[in-house]
Scaffold this motif. Structure first.
Motif, PDB file in Angstrom:
ATOM      1  N   UNK A  93       0.828  -1.203   0.000  1.00  0.00           N
ATOM      2  CA  UNK A  93       0.000   0.000   0.000  1.00  0.00           C
ATOM      3  C   UNK A  93       0.864   1.255   0.000  1.00  0.00           C
ATOM      4  N   UNK A  94       1.947   1.213   0.765  1.00  0.00           N
ATOM      5  CA  UNK A  94       2.813   2.396   0.858  1.00  0.00           C
ATOM      6  C   UNK A  94       3.704   2.565  -0.368  1.00  0.00           C
ATOM      7  N   UNK A  95       4.079   1.466  -1.025  1.00  0.00           N
ATOM      8  CA  UNK A  95       4.979   1.517  -2.179  1.00  0.00           C
ATOM      9  C   UNK A  95       4.194   1.968  -3.409  1.00  0.00           C
ATOM     10  N   UNK A  96       4.032   3.271  -3.543  1.00  0.00           N
ATOM     11  CA  UNK A  96       3.170   3.842  -4.588  1.00  0.00           C
ATOM     12  C   UNK A  96       3.665   3.530  -5.992  1.00  0.00           C
ATOM     13  N   UNK A  97       4.970   3.570  -6.227  1.00  0.00           N
ATOM     14  CA  UNK A  97       5.473   3.345  -7.586  1.00  0.00           C
ATOM     15  C   UNK A  97       5.790   1.871  -7.851  1.00  0.00           C
ATOM     16  N   UNK A  98       5.646   0.990  -6.865  1.00  0.00           N
ATOM     17  CA  UNK A  98       5.803  -0.450  -7.069  1.00  0.00           C
ATOM     18  C   UNK A  98       7.217  -0.912  -7.347  1.00  0.00           C
ATOM     19  N   UNK A  99       8.219  -0.139  -6.949  1.00  0.00           N
ATOM     20  CA  UNK A  99       9.596  -0.545  -7.219  1.00  0.00           C
ATOM     21  C   UNK A  99      10.192  -1.444  -6.137  1.00  0.00           C
TER      22      UNK A  99
END
Length: 156
Positions: A93-99
């Motif tokens: 949820x916190x990793x907005x850019x999915x890296x």
């Protein structure tokens, strides 16, 4: 002097009575064994209402329910992946850019959004009025609904 002697004697009598009561309750009757399941089932059938059987409470303890929430594959074991699944979801949820990495801005996104919402004049800083809007809003706890106590009668 007589009062002191009377106090000592009464204290010894109280201690003796306490020991007597403790020993009598320690060797008291054994409680009856629990009722067999068949008798419990018969009682449950007798208690059925017009709408069918009465609802039964869950027999699982709180810890068993918590264990079952983690044990996704129901093999009676919690693997490391099952144990960390909730943390992975929170991280995703916190990793907005999915890296797969959290930058400071991703980690502090709620605080950043709260600051941006409070900074009405878009100056990059909060004055006292703007800062007051960031205060946590607490709700008052509901007061228990107790009947009012009556004052004791003075005539008694």
């Amino acid at each position: 002097m007589l009062r002191y002697l009377a106090g000592v004697v009464s204290a010894l009598l109280l201690v003796g009575a306490g020991v007597f009561l403790f020993r009598s309750s320690a060797t008291g009757e054994v409680p009856p064994p629990p009722a067999p399941r068949a008798a419990l089932a018969a009682e449950a059938e007798e208690m059925e209402g017009d709408d069918g059987p009465l609802p039964q409470a869950s027999k699982l303890t709180r810890e068993q329910r918590r264990f079952n929430r983690y044990d996704r594959d129901r093999d009676a074991r919690i693997t490391r992946d099952e144990y960390l699944a909730s943390r992975r979801k929170a991280f995703a949820k916190l990793d907005a850019n999915g890296d797969g990495r959290l930058s400071f801005d991703e980690w502090a996104t709620k605080t950043i959004d709260k600051f941006a919402g409070a900074d009405k004049d878009r100056s990059g800083s909060l004055n006292a009025t703007e800062f007051a809007t960031t205060a946590v809003r607490r709700t008052a706890r509901p007061r228990p609904n107790c009947p009012p106590q009556q004052a004791p009668n003075e005539a008694d």
